[in-house]
Design a protein around this motif. Structure first.
Motif, PDB file in Angstrom:
ATOM      1  N   GLN B 133       0.838  -1.201   0.000  1.00  0.00           N
ATOM      2  CA  GLN B 133       0.000   0.000   0.000  1.00  0.00           C
ATOM      3  C   GLN B 133       0.875   1.253   0.000  1.00  0.00           C
ATOM      4  O   GLN B 133       0.624   2.207  -0.724  1.00  0.00           O
ATOM      5  N   LYS B 134       1.934   1.194   0.800  1.00  0.00           N
ATOM      6  CA  LYS B 134       2.824   2.357   0.896  1.00  0.00           C
ATOM      7  C   LYS B 134       3.477   2.637  -0.449  1.00  0.00           C
ATOM      8  O   LYS B 134       3.505   3.773  -0.920  1.00  0.00           O
ATOM      9  N   LYS B 135       3.983   1.580  -1.070  1.00  0.00           N
ATOM     10  CA  LYS B 135       4.671   1.744  -2.346  1.00  0.00           C
ATOM     11  C   LYS B 135       3.726   2.375  -3.371  1.00  0.00           C
ATOM     12  O   LYS B 135       4.052   3.361  -4.028  1.00  0.00           O
ATOM     13  N   ALA B 136       2.514   1.813  -3.457  1.00  0.00           N
ATOM     14  CA  ALA B 136       1.555   2.306  -4.448  1.00  0.00           C
ATOM     15  C   ALA B 136       1.190   3.766  -4.197  1.00  0.00           C
ATOM     16  O   ALA B 136       1.234   4.597  -5.106  1.00  0.00           O
ATOM     17  N   LEU B 137       0.854   4.075  -2.942  1.00  0.00           N
ATOM     18  CA  LEU B 137       0.384   5.428  -2.641  1.00  0.00           C
ATOM     19  C   LEU B 137       1.513   6.458  -2.735  1.00  0.00           C
ATOM     20  O   LEU B 137       1.306   7.563  -3.231  1.00  0.00           O
ATOM     21  N   PHE B 138       2.697   6.104  -2.239  1.00  0.00           N
ATOM     22  CA  PHE B 138       3.816   7.055  -2.299  1.00  0.00           C
ATOM     23  C   PHE B 138       4.145   7.395  -3.756  1.00  0.00           C
ATOM     24  O   PHE B 138       4.424   8.538  -4.087  1.00  0.00           O
ATOM     25  N   ARG B 140       2.029   7.149  -6.328  1.00  0.00           N
ATOM     26  CA  ARG B 140       0.867   7.849  -6.877  1.00  0.00           C
ATOM     27  C   ARG B 140       0.919   9.351  -6.569  1.00  0.00           C
ATOM     28  O   ARG B 140       0.550  10.184  -7.380  1.00  0.00           O
ATOM     29  N   PHE B 141       1.394   9.700  -5.371  1.00  0.00           N
ATOM     30  CA  PHE B 141       1.401  11.105  -4.958  1.00  0.00           C
ATOM     31  C   PHE B 141       2.791  11.746  -4.987  1.00  0.00           C
ATOM     32  O   PHE B 141       2.977  12.855  -4.510  1.00  0.00           O
ATOM     33  N   GLY B 142       3.746  11.028  -5.507  1.00  0.00           N
ATOM     34  CA  GLY B 142       5.090  11.608  -5.600  1.00  0.00           C
ATOM     35  C   GLY B 142       5.738  11.816  -4.245  1.00  0.00           C
ATOM     36  O   GLY B 142       6.580  12.702  -4.071  1.00  0.00           O
ATOM     37  N   ILE B 143       5.336  11.031  -3.263  1.00  0.00           N
ATOM     38  CA  ILE B 143       5.931  11.191  -1.934  1.00  0.00           C
ATOM     39  C   ILE B 143       7.240  10.403  -1.839  1.00  0.00           C
ATOM     40  O   ILE B 143       8.073  10.683  -0.980  1.00  0.00           O
ATOM     41  N   ASP B 144       7.432   9.433  -2.742  1.00  0.00           N
ATOM     42  CA  ASP B 144       8.615   8.568  -2.609  1.00  0.00           C
ATOM     43  C   ASP B 144       9.921   9.367  -2.532  1.00  0.00           C
ATOM     44  O   ASP B 144      10.820   9.011  -1.777  1.00  0.00           O
ATOM     45  N   GLU B 145       9.972  10.477  -3.278  1.00  0.00           N
ATOM     46  CA  GLU B 145      11.182  11.310  -3.209  1.00  0.00           C
ATOM     47  C   GLU B 145      11.376  11.923  -1.826  1.00  0.00           C
ATOM     48  O   GLU B 145      12.482  12.242  -1.429  1.00  0.00           O
ATOM     49  N   PHE B 146      10.259  12.174  -1.147  1.00  0.00           N
ATOM     50  CA  PHE B 146      10.322  12.876   0.138  1.00  0.00           C
ATOM     51  C   PHE B 146      10.112  11.931   1.316  1.00  0.00           C
ATOM     52  O   PHE B 146       9.921  12.383   2.436  1.00  0.00           O
ATOM     53  N   ALA B 147      10.146  10.638   1.033  1.00  0.00           N
ATOM     54  CA  ALA B 147       9.792   9.660   2.054  1.00  0.00           C
ATOM     55  C   ALA B 147      10.650   9.783   3.310  1.00  0.00           C
ATOM     56  O   ALA B 147      10.198   9.518   4.410  1.00  0.00           O
ATOM     57  N   GLU B 148      11.902  10.231   3.128  1.00  0.00           N
ATOM     58  CA  GLU B 148      12.791  10.328   4.291  1.00  0.00           C
ATOM     59  C   GLU B 148      13.020  11.765   4.754  1.00  0.00           C
ATOM     60  O   GLU B 148      13.942  12.047   5.509  1.00  0.00           O
ATOM     61  N   VAL B 149      12.172  12.679   4.274  1.00  0.00           N
ATOM     62  CA  VAL B 149      12.277  14.074   4.725  1.00  0.00           C
ATOM     63  C   VAL B 149      11.315  14.265   5.887  1.00  0.00           C
ATOM     64  O   VAL B 149      10.171  13.810   5.836  1.00  0.00           O
ATOM     65  N   LYS B 150      11.785  14.912   6.945  1.00  0.00           N
ATOM     66  CA  LYS B 150      10.896  15.139   8.087  1.00  0.00           C
ATOM     67  C   LYS B 150       9.679  15.959   7.660  1.00  0.00           C
ATOM     68  O   LYS B 150       9.811  16.904   6.871  1.00  0.00           O
ATOM     69  N   VAL B 151       8.528  15.592   8.208  1.00  0.00           N
ATOM     70  CA  VAL B 151       7.286  16.261   7.835  1.00  0.00           C
ATOM     71  C   VAL B 151       7.403  17.777   8.006  1.00  0.00           C
ATOM     72  O   VAL B 151       6.896  18.544   7.188  1.00  0.00           O
ATOM     73  N   GLY B 152       8.099  18.187   9.063  1.00  0.00           N
ATOM     74  CA  GLY B 152       8.256  19.616   9.319  1.00  0.00           C
ATOM     75  C   GLY B 152       8.931  20.357   8.174  1.00  0.00           C
ATOM     76  O   GLY B 152       8.749  21.562   8.009  1.00  0.00           O
ATOM     77  N   ASN B 153       9.709  19.635   7.367  1.00  0.00           N
ATOM     78  CA  ASN B 153      10.410  20.286   6.262  1.00  0.00           C
ATOM     79  C   ASN B 153       9.682  20.157   4.928  1.00  0.00           C
ATOM     80  O   ASN B 153      10.194  20.608   3.907  1.00  0.00           O
ATOM     81  N   LEU B 154       8.496  19.534   4.933  1.00  0.00           N
ATOM     82  CA  LEU B 154       7.747  19.386   3.682  1.00  0.00           C
ATOM     83  C   LEU B 154       6.944  20.650   3.396  1.00  0.00           C
ATOM     84  O   LEU B 154       6.593  21.403   4.295  1.00  0.00           O
ATOM     85  N   SER B 155       6.627  20.864   2.101  1.00  0.00           N
ATOM     86  CA  SER B 155       5.757  21.986   1.736  1.00  0.00           C
ATOM     87  C   SER B 155       4.332  21.670   2.191  1.00  0.00           C
ATOM     88  O   SER B 155       4.002  20.515   2.473  1.00  0.00           O
ATOM     89  N   THR B 156       3.498  22.705   2.261  1.00  0.00           N
ATOM     90  CA  THR B 156       2.117  22.511   2.704  1.00  0.00           C
ATOM     91  C   THR B 156       1.415  21.449   1.859  1.00  0.00           C
ATOM     92  O   THR B 156       0.730  20.569   2.387  1.00  0.00           O
ATOM     93  N   GLY B 157       1.621  21.542   0.544  1.00  0.00           N
ATOM     94  CA  GLY B 157       0.964  20.593  -0.352  1.00  0.00           C
ATOM     95  C   GLY B 157       1.426  19.169  -0.096  1.00  0.00           C
ATOM     96  O   GLY B 157       0.622  18.234  -0.023  1.00  0.00           O
ATOM     97  N   MET B 158       2.750  19.019   0.072  1.00  0.00           N
ATOM     98  CA  MET B 158       3.298  17.680   0.287  1.00  0.00           C
ATOM     99  C   MET B 158       2.845  17.135   1.635  1.00  0.00           C
ATOM    100  O   MET B 158       2.569  15.934   1.772  1.00  0.00           O
ATOM    101  N   LYS B 159       2.742  18.016   2.627  1.00  0.00           N
ATOM    102  CA  LYS B 159       2.240  17.599   3.940  1.00  0.00           C
ATOM    103  C   LYS B 159       0.819  17.065   3.809  1.00  0.00           C
ATOM    104  O   LYS B 159       0.485  16.019   4.371  1.00  0.00           O
ATOM    105  N   GLN B 160       0.007  17.805   3.060  1.00  0.00           N
ATOM    106  CA  GLN B 160      -1.386  17.416   2.884  1.00  0.00           C
ATOM    107  C   GLN B 160      -1.477  16.060   2.187  1.00  0.00           C
ATOM    108  O   GLN B 160      -2.262  15.196   2.561  1.00  0.00           O
ATOM    109  N   LYS B 161      -0.612  15.870   1.182  1.00  0.00           N
ATOM    110  CA  LYS B 161      -0.604  14.587   0.470  1.00  0.00           C
ATOM    111  C   LYS B 161      -0.184  13.468   1.416  1.00  0.00           C
ATOM    112  O   LYS B 161      -0.770  12.375   1.399  1.00  0.00           O
ATOM    113  N   ALA B 162       0.830  13.750   2.233  1.00  0.00           N
ATOM    114  CA  ALA B 162       1.282  12.734   3.187  1.00  0.00           C
ATOM    115  C   ALA B 162       0.158  12.381   4.155  1.00  0.00           C
ATOM    116  O   ALA B 162      -0.075  11.201   4.463  1.00  0.00           O
ATOM    117  N   SER B 163      -0.562  13.409   4.636  1.00  0.00           N
ATOM    118  CA  SER B 163      -1.681  13.158   5.542  1.00  0.00           C
ATOM    119  C   SER B 163      -2.731  12.282   4.872  1.00  0.00           C
ATOM    120  O   SER B 163      -3.259  11.348   5.479  1.00  0.00           O
TER     121      SER B 163
END
Ligand SMILES: Nc1ncnc2c1ncn2[C@@H]1O[C@H](COP(=O)(O)OP(=O)(O)OP(=O)(O)O)[C@@H](O)[C@H]1O
Ligand SMILES: [Mg+2]
Lengths: 408, 262
Positions: B133-138, B140-163
């Motif tokens: 599920q993680k692989k597919a969703l990450f 799908r939303f382009g989170i895989d590049e940011f998978a190891e970035v702390k949430v605090g350092n993500l952009s608002t949009g990327m945070k929302q996608k992660a949520s």
């Protein structure tokens, strides 16, 4: 690889463990947090006490090679050998110079001035010989002028007064007190050291355990509430008690490490703080069993502290508010801890060990002074575990309450 | 392709009244001791459907969704979510829903990767399934590049996608989404709404709240209009609009319910 069935049981376990692991990871992968809550307390205490200790001892010691400036009017020859061995050297002066020397003592340039009454040595000899006419007259006298605000001066005064006293006693003893070389204080070295530790350490331990708890619990509970991250967990099937227990246990582990670091800091800096400790007063005074008991008492105490502070933190809307709400509790704990300084040995009545916080202090007094009763320690640990279980229960209720989570 | 619809959620007579604190009374300039946030609300939602709760500020949308998500308890009424009562079986309800609002935050300190695993274990998802599920969703939303970035350092949009992704770890049948496009730029908003449409296609039920008419028109199959905590209209978009545009219909209803638009 077995497929984990989401039965009630396995879920319960994984939820609690997941919360625990998350909390510990949060803490231990944050270098700054580890430094400030575990490493710094011990280090700070060590440095602080060492500095305090050396500042204190510099009030009462002088440079080793220092030769006091001592002046004397009419020094009898019979006294000279005595004073020489005490490291005092006299400069003989005549009466005309007395005022000038007094002034320089006042100005902290000279240390001591002795003024012997005229014919001192002869009059003393007459009285020793039992000449009755000599006994009826005013006795010969010595005046010692010094300056109590100058350490070198009061040291020289102390030495000289001691020499003169001993000289007087030796020549004309009415009776003697504790003359001789045997040990008159019959307290064992172990008891002396135990007494010292038991009057100091319980209060310090309570202080450090409490401040260690305060450093982590509000951040973990009010902080998560304030930042809205706790609600995210609450929409999962995670049970509220798992969240409460997971938080309390993991935070307690961290606070315990902080407390231990402080304890090591105290033990290492104690010799520096107190100047010299009584013989045998060091960490090896206590047996492995003593330390094991101490650890259990401390652990149960931390659970109680974290339980109380967690409830306050869950109630507070922000970390800041939690900090100020905890203050009265902190003061109470400090007062109870301070009471230990005045107790000679552990409280005997078992009922007293039903009172949280007080029971921990008394157990520590008992362990440090070798007067602890195993039953009292057992009661304390039992009571503390019950109290912290009750706290977890209350915290569970609070986490289930929308008024607490969505307070406006 | 679409499966036949079945009723997945049914709310009956949901009500919630809040006691106002002195501070709140001052802020809102009211002497009322209590505020009826939700008043006898009833509606149903089906599989293969996006249901929209439309209403102005303070209408009671967030309160309704929080009740459905079991974060707060209704004073009266109940709702069955996947057959489970939000009042009596809140834990089982939580196992079937994904709830997403901007108030539920992810901890800044952790990475999306870690948080996904963490929430997967809270949902007791089998590790292999969670990983897939993680692989597919990450991806799908382009989170895989940011998978190891702390949430605090993500952009608002990327945070929302992660949520969003993390609220779906357990592949829930019902997704409850408060103001899905709030604070997002048009591109991120489109990514999100497109995905909701995709989920609808998979047979899931999506319940969202909004005050944006165009969002409802574009996305929702059925809509409930809430004013002052009451459901004033409920039905398919076509049935509600009756040939007019949604905005016009809304103001008709609003004037009827609340009087003049101040
Ligand atoms: N915890 C609370 N305590 C007191 N009053 C509350 C609480 N939560 C909501 N309210 C009140 O209930 C009413 C409904 O609020 P709610 O947040 O559900 O509205 P909403 O439709 O989501 O509005 P918005 O579009 O502004 O998000 C509001 O008047 C709000 O002030
Ligand atoms: Mg809202």
């Amino acid at each position: 690889m077995g497929i984990r069935k989401p039965t009630a049981n396995s879920k319960a376990q994984s939820g609690f463990m997941a919360v625990m692991k998350k909390e510990l990871k949060r803490f231990f992968t944050d270098r700054r947090m580890v430094l400030t809550t575990i490493l710094f307390p011990g280090l700070m205490i060590y440095l602080l006490y060492t500095v305090m200790g050396s500042a204190l001892s510099s009030f009462t010691t002088v440079d080793e090679g220092y030769v006091p400036q001592v002046y004397a009017v009419g020094l009898p020859g019979s006294l000279e050998p005595l004073t020489g061995s005490a490291g005092l050297e006299f400069q003989a002066i005549d009466e005309g110079q007395v005022d000038a020397i007094k002034e320089s003592i006042q100005n902290k340039e000279a240390d001591l001035l002795l003024v012997f009454s005229p014919g001192f040595a002869d009059l003393v000899a007459d009285r020793l010989a039992g000449k009755t006419d000599a006994l009826g007259t005013t006795p010969p006298s010595v005046e010692l002028y010094f300056n109590s605000t100058r350490t070198e001066s009061s040291n020289a005064y102390g030495t000289m007064a001691g020499i003169l006293g001993a000289y007087k006693d030796a020549s004309f003893p009415l009776f003697t007190v504790n003359a001789g070389d045997q040990t008159f204080d019959l307290a064992s070295e172990r008891d002396t050291a135990g007494f010292l530790f038991s009057s100091l350490l319980p209060m310090l331990m309570m202080l450090f355990l409490f401040s260690g708890s305060m450093a982590v619990a509000p951040e973990s509970i009010s902080g998560e509430k304030e930042r809205g991250t706790i609600a995210t967990m609450l929409v999962t099937p995670l049970k509220r008690w798992e969240l409460a227990l997971g938080k309390v246990v993991s935070i307690s582990c961290i606070a315990l490490l902080g407390g231990m670091s402080s304890f090591i800091g105290i033990m290492m800096s104690l010799p520096n703080l107190l100047g010299s400790l009584p013989e045998g007063a060091n960490a090896t005074l206590y047996s492995f069993g003593d330390y094991a008991l101490l650890l259990l008492v401390i652990l149960s105490t931390v659970l109680v502290f974290i339980g109380f502070i967690s409830i306050i933190s869950a109630w507070a809307k922000t970390v800041k508010e939690a900090g100020s709400l905890v203050m009265p509790l902190m003061i109470l704990v400090m007062l109870v801890g301070a009471m230990a300084m005045f107790s000679q040995s552990a409280q005997q009545g078992l009922l007293f060990y039903l009172i949280p916080v007080y029971n921990s202090v008394q157990c520590m007094v008992g362990i440090f002074s070798f007067t602890s009763a195993p039953l009292a320690v057992a009661v304390t640990i039992g009571v503390n575990l019950l109290v912290s279980a009750a706290c977890v229960f209350v915290l569970t209720k609070m986490l289930s309450s929308e008024k607490v989570i969505f307070a406006r | 392709m679409e499966k036949p619809q079945e009723e997945i959620l049914r709310a009956t007579g949901l009500s919630k009244t809040f006691r106002l604190s002195a501070k709140q009374q001052k802020i809102e300039r009211t002497k009322d001791r209590e505020r009826v946030a939700v008043d006898q609300l009833s509606f149903s939602a089906y599989s293969n459907e996006i249901y929209g709760l439309l209403g102005p500020n303070g209408a009671g949308k967030t309160t309704t969704l929080r009740m459905l998500a079991t974060l707060i308890k209704p004073d009266s009424g109940d709702a069955l979510v996947a057959g489970k009562s939000i009042v009596r079986e809140p834990e089982q309800v939580r196992a079937h829903i994904g709830f997403l609002t901007s108030e539920l935050k992810l901890e800044d300190f952790f990475t999306p990767n870690y948080l996904f695993d963490f929430f997967a274990s809270l949902h007791a998802v089998v590790p292999e399934r969670a990983a897939a599920q993680k692989k597919a969703l990450f991806e799908r939303f382009g989170i895989d590049e940011f998978a190891e970035v702390k949430v605090g350092n993500l952009s608002t949009g990327m945070k929302q996608k992660a949520s969003l992704v993390i609220s779906l770890v357990h592949d829930p049948d019902i997704i409850i989404f408060d103001e899905p496009t709030n604070g997002l730029d048009v591109i991120t908003a489109k990514v999100v709404t497109d995905y909701l449409y995709e989920l609808r296609g998979q047979g899931k039920t999506i319940i969202l709240s909004t005050h944006i008419f165009s969002l409802v028109e574009r996305l929702c199959d059925r809509v409930g209009i809430i004013i002052d905590g009451r459901m004033v209209a409920d039905g398919s978009l076509a049935a509600i609009c009756q040939g007019k545009c949604l905005e016009e219909r809304f103001f008709d209803l609003y004037v009827k319910e609340a009087g003049e638009v101040a």
